[in-house]
Design a protein around this motif. Structure first.
Motif, PDB file in Angstrom:
ATOM      1  N   ARG A 320       0.817  -1.218   0.000  1.00  0.00           N
ATOM      2  CA  ARG A 320       0.000   0.000   0.000  1.00  0.00           C
ATOM      3  C   ARG A 320       0.849   1.266   0.000  1.00  0.00           C
ATOM      4  O   ARG A 320       0.526   2.234  -0.688  1.00  0.00           O
ATOM      5  CB  ARG A 320      -0.919  -0.009   1.224  1.00  0.00           C
ATOM      6  CG  ARG A 320      -1.896   1.156   1.239  1.00  0.00           C
ATOM      7  CD  ARG A 320      -3.030   0.909   2.202  1.00  0.00           C
ATOM      8  NE  ARG A 320      -3.993   2.000   2.218  1.00  0.00           N
ATOM      9  CZ  ARG A 320      -5.108   1.989   2.920  1.00  0.00           C
ATOM     10  NH1 ARG A 320      -5.418   0.921   3.648  1.00  0.00           N
ATOM     11  NH2 ARG A 320      -5.939   3.021   2.894  1.00  0.00           N
ATOM     12  N   HIS A 353       1.270  -0.201   9.523  1.00  0.00           N
ATOM     13  CA  HIS A 353      -0.140  -0.163   9.129  1.00  0.00           C
ATOM     14  C   HIS A 353      -0.733  -1.568   9.068  1.00  0.00           C
ATOM     15  O   HIS A 353      -1.866  -1.800   9.516  1.00  0.00           O
ATOM     16  CB  HIS A 353      -0.293   0.529   7.776  1.00  0.00           C
ATOM     17  CG  HIS A 353      -1.711   0.613   7.323  1.00  0.00           C
ATOM     18  ND1 HIS A 353      -2.128   0.133   6.112  1.00  0.00           N
ATOM     19  CD2 HIS A 353      -2.820   1.099   7.930  1.00  0.00           C
ATOM     20  CE1 HIS A 353      -3.436   0.321   5.980  1.00  0.00           C
ATOM     21  NE2 HIS A 353      -3.877   0.902   7.067  1.00  0.00           N
ATOM     22  N   TYR A 356      -1.461  -2.668  12.741  1.00  0.00           N
ATOM     23  CA  TYR A 356      -2.602  -2.045  13.421  1.00  0.00           C
ATOM     24  C   TYR A 356      -3.923  -2.332  12.714  1.00  0.00           C
ATOM     25  O   TYR A 356      -4.960  -2.479  13.373  1.00  0.00           O
ATOM     26  CB  TYR A 356      -2.368  -0.543  13.557  1.00  0.00           C
ATOM     27  CG  TYR A 356      -1.318  -0.224  14.594  1.00  0.00           C
ATOM     28  CD1 TYR A 356      -1.471  -0.638  15.912  1.00  0.00           C
ATOM     29  CD2 TYR A 356      -0.155   0.459  14.257  1.00  0.00           C
ATOM     30  CE1 TYR A 356      -0.499  -0.373  16.868  1.00  0.00           C
ATOM     31  CE2 TYR A 356       0.821   0.736  15.201  1.00  0.00           C
ATOM     32  CZ  TYR A 356       0.647   0.313  16.505  1.00  0.00           C
ATOM     33  OH  TYR A 356       1.607   0.579  17.445  1.00  0.00           O
ATOM     34  N   ALA A 357      -3.909  -2.447  11.389  1.00  0.00           N
ATOM     35  CA  ALA A 357      -5.137  -2.786  10.675  1.00  0.00           C
ATOM     36  C   ALA A 357      -5.623  -4.176  11.067  1.00  0.00           C
ATOM     37  O   ALA A 357      -6.824  -4.404  11.264  1.00  0.00           O
ATOM     38  CB  ALA A 357      -4.908  -2.701   9.168  1.00  0.00           C
ATOM     39  N   GLU A 358      -4.683  -5.113  11.209  1.00  0.00           N
ATOM     40  CA  GLU A 358      -5.050  -6.464  11.632  1.00  0.00           C
ATOM     41  C   GLU A 358      -5.566  -6.456  13.067  1.00  0.00           C
ATOM     42  O   GLU A 358      -6.572  -7.100  13.381  1.00  0.00           O
ATOM     43  CB  GLU A 358      -3.842  -7.393  11.502  1.00  0.00           C
ATOM     44  CG  GLU A 358      -4.035  -8.783  12.074  1.00  0.00           C
ATOM     45  CD  GLU A 358      -5.040  -9.626  11.316  1.00  0.00           C
ATOM     46  OE1 GLU A 358      -5.406 -10.712  11.821  1.00  0.00           O
ATOM     47  OE2 GLU A 358      -5.470  -9.214  10.213  1.00  0.00           O
ATOM     48  N   THR A 361      -9.068  -4.956  13.079  1.00  0.00           N
ATOM     49  CA  THR A 361     -10.078  -5.685  12.313  1.00  0.00           C
ATOM     50  C   THR A 361     -10.494  -6.988  12.987  1.00  0.00           C
ATOM     51  O   THR A 361     -11.670  -7.345  13.021  1.00  0.00           O
ATOM     52  CB  THR A 361      -9.544  -5.989  10.898  1.00  0.00           C
ATOM     53  OG1 THR A 361      -9.229  -4.759  10.252  1.00  0.00           O
ATOM     54  CG2 THR A 361     -10.568  -6.761  10.085  1.00  0.00           C
ATOM     55  N   SER A 370     -10.447   2.100  15.008  1.00  0.00           N
ATOM     56  CA  SER A 370     -10.822   1.263  13.871  1.00  0.00           C
ATOM     57  C   SER A 370      -9.687   1.218  12.852  1.00  0.00           C
ATOM     58  O   SER A 370      -8.780   2.062  12.854  1.00  0.00           O
ATOM     59  CB  SER A 370     -12.070   1.827  13.188  1.00  0.00           C
ATOM     60  OG  SER A 370     -11.772   3.078  12.581  1.00  0.00           O
ATOM     61  N   ALA A 371      -9.758   0.235  11.974  1.00  0.00           N
ATOM     62  CA  ALA A 371      -8.766   0.140  10.903  1.00  0.00           C
ATOM     63  C   ALA A 371      -8.806   1.375  10.014  1.00  0.00           C
ATOM     64  O   ALA A 371      -7.770   1.829   9.512  1.00  0.00           O
ATOM     65  CB  ALA A 371      -9.014  -1.127  10.077  1.00  0.00           C
ATOM     66  N   GLN A 372      -9.994   1.937   9.830  1.00  0.00           N
ATOM     67  CA  GLN A 372     -10.119   3.138   8.994  1.00  0.00           C
ATOM     68  C   GLN A 372      -9.398   4.323   9.620  1.00  0.00           C
ATOM     69  O   GLN A 372      -8.762   5.123   8.919  1.00  0.00           O
ATOM     70  CB  GLN A 372     -11.595   3.469   8.771  1.00  0.00           C
ATOM     71  CG  GLN A 372     -12.352   2.481   7.884  1.00  0.00           C
ATOM     72  CD  GLN A 372     -12.642   1.163   8.592  1.00  0.00           C
ATOM     73  OE1 GLN A 372     -12.673   1.107   9.830  1.00  0.00           O
ATOM     74  NE2 GLN A 372     -12.840   0.096   7.813  1.00  0.00           N
ATOM     75  N   TYR A 374      -6.770   4.202  11.612  1.00  0.00           N
ATOM     76  CA  TYR A 374      -5.334   3.992  11.379  1.00  0.00           C
ATOM     77  C   TYR A 374      -4.982   4.298   9.924  1.00  0.00           C
ATOM     78  O   TYR A 374      -3.953   4.926   9.632  1.00  0.00           O
ATOM     79  CB  TYR A 374      -4.945   2.553  11.714  1.00  0.00           C
ATOM     80  CG  TYR A 374      -4.855   2.270  13.191  1.00  0.00           C
ATOM     81  CD1 TYR A 374      -3.878   2.865  13.975  1.00  0.00           C
ATOM     82  CD2 TYR A 374      -5.755   1.395  13.804  1.00  0.00           C
ATOM     83  CE1 TYR A 374      -3.793   2.596  15.335  1.00  0.00           C
ATOM     84  CE2 TYR A 374      -5.670   1.122  15.165  1.00  0.00           C
ATOM     85  CZ  TYR A 374      -4.700   1.728  15.931  1.00  0.00           C
ATOM     86  OH  TYR A 374      -4.620   1.463  17.272  1.00  0.00           O
ATOM     87  N   GLY A 375      -5.825   3.840   9.014  1.00  0.00           N
ATOM     88  CA  GLY A 375      -5.561   4.075   7.597  1.00  0.00           C
ATOM     89  C   GLY A 375      -5.459   5.553   7.268  1.00  0.00           C
ATOM     90  O   GLY A 375      -4.599   5.965   6.481  1.00  0.00           O
ATOM     91  N   GLN A 457      -1.452 -10.311  14.294  1.00  0.00           N
ATOM     92  CA  GLN A 457      -0.794  -9.115  13.777  1.00  0.00           C
ATOM     93  C   GLN A 457       0.645  -9.425  13.358  1.00  0.00           C
ATOM     94  O   GLN A 457       1.195  -8.779  12.459  1.00  0.00           O
ATOM     95  CB  GLN A 457      -0.827  -7.977  14.803  1.00  0.00           C
ATOM     96  CG  GLN A 457      -0.011  -8.206  16.069  1.00  0.00           C
ATOM     97  CD  GLN A 457      -0.842  -8.789  17.181  1.00  0.00           C
ATOM     98  OE1 GLN A 457      -1.768  -9.558  16.941  1.00  0.00           O
ATOM     99  NE2 GLN A 457      -0.520  -8.409  18.420  1.00  0.00           N
TER     100      GLN A 457
END
Length: 665
Positions: A320, A353, A356-358, A361, A370-372, A374-375, A457
């Protein structure tokens, strides 16, 4: 008309090229000569070559799961290809117990002994030979290529052909000596219309440090084992019961550890647990022939265990933040970027990323974000970084770190790349024994965590790191790093991080390591280990930056591969081409220079021109793909490189150019 194609080296790279050649020729037979004679010269059996030969101990395992290994392109590849099984699919239903596989058969989630990979690659080589169309003749010679002399656009190739029973049929061959007990080798000369140098990992002359250690050890009556591929290293001289210093805690150390313990008659046994379960600790039963291994390294800890779980939805895939487009867009006027200021910040963002997304989620309560969310933080950083706004990018990075501290209650759930890479950096211990106890605890915790699906993670970071590594190797092939920067920061720092996190040993081998530690056969030296020779009271003396104690021994083993360096290669054929000015070494500013080839793997001359019929592949080539096989389902770059090179070979060997391929005398 007849043409001849010569491969120097018959390992997995050549096997993959032969599979691609067979597919291309079957798809368009008229594009190739009426008769094509293919000669493959290698001292070791074709297919596996030196590294993956059958003649090595069954205790030496692969560090990839059987289901993660294939030498065949994915189904539906754009280029002509031969489909085929992964290692696990090939092994299914085969009796491999004589090769070291479990009696119940090799499963996809098993780590195969390298001898099984040798059988698989040998089978793939035979498959390539079977698939060659009429008019293609493949001859495989057990021998050693000695020289390649240009003759116009062609090469006169000289080689010696061995008989049977030579050193390379044994488990521990030492050097390229003439056949032992097989009589005088036969010397042959042929004219090659196209020549492919695929020798793999080359033997190299000692660097300055190794040469000095050899000289000091010899002068002081000490025993020193230099870096090398462990299966080829003669460890038989290490005496039972004596202390041996070992520099390195990676895969080469694990191999040496097994060769000096189980291969010397020791036995590992998993005993019943305290609760009566079959999942108790591993115990080592010594044979009495083992030395005592004092092992240390820069990190001071073993490589991380391969993960024992695969959460659904995680895989190697598109990156990404560390993308080829992003890095190319940041290139300067000279077409390069700096690893320190571009590659590593993007890598940290990619891994953090993913972590933390894992976490956000898959788990409830381990982060309040939320993952969003962090994104968005990472996207803000990425925009500033790409726009060349360092102050803003630094502020955004600080924000994502603070955000994690606020939203992730357990510090063990937070991502820290520096701490991950160097777990004992800056730590100080009162003694070697205190450090040793901490390393044993750390290793036990690593094994347990790697088997615990609640830490998915870590799997997310693993897949992100592998994906980022593939992107980086692609960028290396495109020349976006200077040679010196690539050697220091990609081949060195990044590859070291990748090896430590993503290319560690099977968990069983770390269990063996702890069992040997409990038995007093493996001791942990420390982090930031340094070794010197005490000539007054002859001994190797090891010190650590982590504690004040010294450890002395009369034996030292450097458990690692020597750095790849075409500049120091001892291969006579390469040395001759280099000394006669036919090959270009990159300007690396050091002794780790590699050979230069163009995008089609054609050798580049010192004057900048390309040699139309001389091809270079493998780890000794700058920007080349060192891997010869890969994971199924990821569209591995190695297969695209093979297809591109076969197209170049097709052009060189076209019927319009084909010569009469009689032996040259």
């Amino acid at each position: 008309m007849t043409a001849r194609l010569v491969f120097v080296g018959g390992g997995p790279k050549t096997t993959g090229l032969l599979l691609a050649l067979a597919a291309a020729a079957r798809a368009d037979r008229a594009a190739f000569p009426e008769r094509l004679e293919i000669l493959v010269v290698d001292p070791f059996p074709a297919g596996g070559g030196r590294i993956w030969r059958h003649a090595q101990s069954p205790t030496l395992w692969m560090n990839s799961l059987a289901e993660d290994v294939t030498i065949f392109p994915d189904e539906g590849a754009e280029f002509p290809s031969l489909s085929g099984p992964s290692l696990a699919e090939w092994a299914a239903g085969r009796d491999l117990e004589h090769l070291g596989a479990p009696a119940a058969g090799l499963r996809g989630t098993d780590f195969a002994p390298r001898r099984i990979q040798a059988e698989y690659l040998g089978w793939a080589y035979a498959r390539a030979q079977q698939e060659l169309p009429d008019g293609f003749v493949l001859e495989t010679v057990r021998g050693r290529a000695l020289a390649a002399e240009p003759l116009g656009d062609r090469h006169i190739v000289s080689y010696e052909e061995y008989g049977t029973g030579h050193p390379h049929d044994s488990a521990h061959p030492r050097g390229p000596a003439a056949p032992g007990g097989a009589g005088t080798p036969r010397y042959q000369t042929v004219l090659a219309d196209a020549l492919v140098l695929a020798q793999g990992f080359l033997e190299v002359a000692d660097d300055a440090e190794t040469a000095e250690l050899r000289e000091q050890a010899s002068r002081s009556g000490l025993g020193y084992t230099a870096p090398g591929y462990t299966a080829d290293v003669d460890l038989s001289g290490l005496p039972a019961g004596e202390d041996v210093l070992v520099r390195g805690l990676g895969l080469a150390f694990v191999d040496a550890m097994m060769m000096l313990t189980e291969d010397r008659g020791g036995r590992f046994e998993r005993v019943a647990g305290a609760d009566g379960s079959a999942d108790g600790p591993v115990v080592y039963h010594p044979s009495g022939r083992e030395p005592v291994l004092w092992a240390g390294s820069g990190r001071g800890v073993p490589y991380k265990s391969k993960l024992g779980h695969r959460p659904e939805g995680l895989r190697i895939g598109p990156t990404r933040w560390l993308t080829a487009d992003t890095v190319r867009g940041l290139c300067g006027a000279d077409g390069t970027v700096d690893c320190e200021t571009v590659l590593f910040p993007l890598l940290e963002a990619e891994l953090a990323h993913a972590h933390y997304a894992e976490l956000a989620t898959r788990y409830e309560g381990r982060t309040t974000a939320s993952a969003q969310e962090y994104g968005r933080l990472f996207a803000d950083w990425h925009r500033a970084f790409v726009a060349g706004e360092p102050v803003t990018a630094q502020r955004c990075r600080a924000e994502w770190i603070r955000f994690a501290e606020w939203t992730v209650p357990d510090p063990a759930d937070r991502f820290d790349l520096s701490g991950l890479d160097r777990p004992f950096a800056g730590a100080s211990f009162a003694s070697q024994e205190e450090f040793e106890a901490e390393v044993a605890w750390h290793t036990r915790a690593e094994i347990d965590r790697a088997a615990d699906a609640r830490y998915s993670q870590d799997a997310a970071v693993f897949f992100a790191l592998v994906s980022a590594y593939y992107v980086t190797r692609e960028l290396v092939g495109q020349g976006v790093f200077t040679s010196a920067d690539r050697i220091r920061n990609v081949d060195g720092r990044f590859h070291g991080l990748f090896s430590y996190i993503a290319s560690g040993p099977p968990p069983e081998r770390l269990e063996n390591l702890l069992a040997l530690h409990r038995a007093g056969i493996v001791r942990f030296l420390g982090a930031d280990v340094r070794v010197r020779v005490d000539a007054g009271d002859p001994a190797f003396v090891a010190t650590s930056g982590a504690h004040p104690d010294e450890v002395r021994a009369r034996w030292l083993v450097d458990a690692r591969l020597a750095p790849v360096s075409a500049a120091r290669a001892t291969d006579t054929l390469l040395r001759g081409l280099l000394e006669d000015g036919h090959l270009l070494l990159e300007d690396s500013g050091g002794g780790a220079a590699k050979l230069v080839a163009d995008a089609d793997c054609r050798a580049v001359r010192p004057d900048g021109g390309t040699q139309r019929s001389l091809f270079l592949v493998g780890p000794s080539v700058a920007g080349g793909v060192a891997e010869a096989f890969t994971r199924p389902g990821i569209d591995g770059r190695v297969f695209r490189e093979n297809a591109r090179m076969v197209r170049s070979l097709q052009h060189v060997l076209s019927p319009q150019r084909a010569s009469t391929a009689a032996p040259y005398a």
